[in-house]
Structure formats: C-alpha cells, structure tokens
Design a protein around this motif. Structure first.
Motif, mmCIF file in Angstrom:
data_model
loop_
_atom_site.group_PDB
_atom_site.id
_atom_site.type_symbol
_atom_site.label_atom_id
_atom_site.label_comp_id
_atom_site.label_asym_id
_atom_site.label_seq_id
_atom_site.Cartn_x
_atom_site.Cartn_y
_atom_site.Cartn_z
ATOM 1 N N ILE A 89 -64.500 10.969 34.285
ATOM 2 C CA ILE A 89 -63.913 12.188 33.724
ATOM 3 C C ILE A 89 -62.979 12.841 34.735
ATOM 4 O O ILE A 89 -61.910 13.309 34.387
ATOM 5 C CB ILE A 89 -65.019 13.188 33.310
ATOM 6 N N ASN A 127 -69.514 13.567 26.971
ATOM 7 C CA ASN A 127 -68.212 13.360 27.612
ATOM 8 C C ASN A 127 -67.205 14.411 27.165
ATOM 9 O O ASN A 127 -66.371 14.856 27.952
ATOM 10 C CB ASN A 127 -67.694 11.955 27.343
ATOM 11 N N HIS A 140 -72.893 10.216 24.136
ATOM 12 C CA HIS A 140 -71.469 10.000 23.846
ATOM 13 C C HIS A 140 -70.701 11.318 23.786
ATOM 14 O O HIS A 140 -69.627 11.439 24.363
ATOM 15 C CB HIS A 140 -71.310 9.225 22.538
ATOM 16 N N TYR A 157 -67.883 17.409 29.182
ATOM 17 C CA TYR A 157 -67.356 17.235 30.536
ATOM 18 C C TYR A 157 -65.850 17.515 30.583
ATOM 19 O O TYR A 157 -65.358 18.136 31.522
ATOM 20 C CB TYR A 157 -67.606 15.810 31.032
#
Length: 109
Positions: free
Chosen positions: A80, A32, A29, A35
């Motif tokens: 993303i 992200n 989780h 990213y």
C-alpha cells in the motif's frame, strides 16, 4: 448489517488529527481499501494522528490482526505504501470483539 464497506473521513489539520470511520464488513480483502484511505489521510499533514474507528463494523479476525499490526509498527503494508512513511494509527475495535470476550454466563434455572 450491510456487507458493503462505507467509509467517512474527518480531518482536523489544526490539531493534526484525522478520523476514518468504517461501517459494514471489513475482510482481509476490503481492509486494503481502508489502508488506502488511511494513506491518503496520512499524506495531508506530517505527524497526523489517524484514528480508525471500526466500532460499528463487522470485522473478520484476520483483518483486525492486520490493522493492529499496522498500529504497532506505525507503518502501512509495503504493497500500500512502498515508501513506508511513518503512520500513527489507533484502532478503535469493533463491538463484536468485545462481546465475544465478555459473554455473559448462562444460568441454569
């Protein structure tokens, strides 16, 4: 080790390099968030090389595999970065992964 994710970004535009340093716990989780930071750094300069240093973080195996996949494809996940801009990422693996592969042998006394 702290379970919060702490991130520091260093950018050298003269040499087209950025370093993203993460400490804490990287999960499927929280990866992200990394990213998103990498995407922002990558957008600063065309052809920027981004080094993701997670050597001082505790990284879940699945999250590590996700990061290596982005490194190999030179793209961030489509959720993303829908534009799929080229992104050169090199991942410095966590120390914990190295310990698992090079565990010392037990010697019976």
């Amino acid at each position: 080790m702290n379970s919060k994710l702490n991130v520091v970004v260093r950018v050298d535009l003269d040499h087209a390099r950025a370093q993203v340093i993460a400490k804490g716990h990287v999960t499927v989780h929280s990866v992200n968030a990394l990213y998103v930071v990498v995407k922002r750094a990558n957008s600063l300069h065309e052809g920027l090389g981004v080094e993701l240093d997670i050597s001082h973080a505790r990284v879940d195996q699945e999250a590590l595999e996700m990061l290596h996949a982005s490194s190999e494809t030179h793209h961030l996940p489509a959720r993303i970065d829908p534009q799929q801009a080229p992104c050169t990422i090199s991942v410095l693996a966590p120390r914990t992964a190295a310990r698992r592969t090079h565990a010392p042998a037990l010697i019976a006394a």
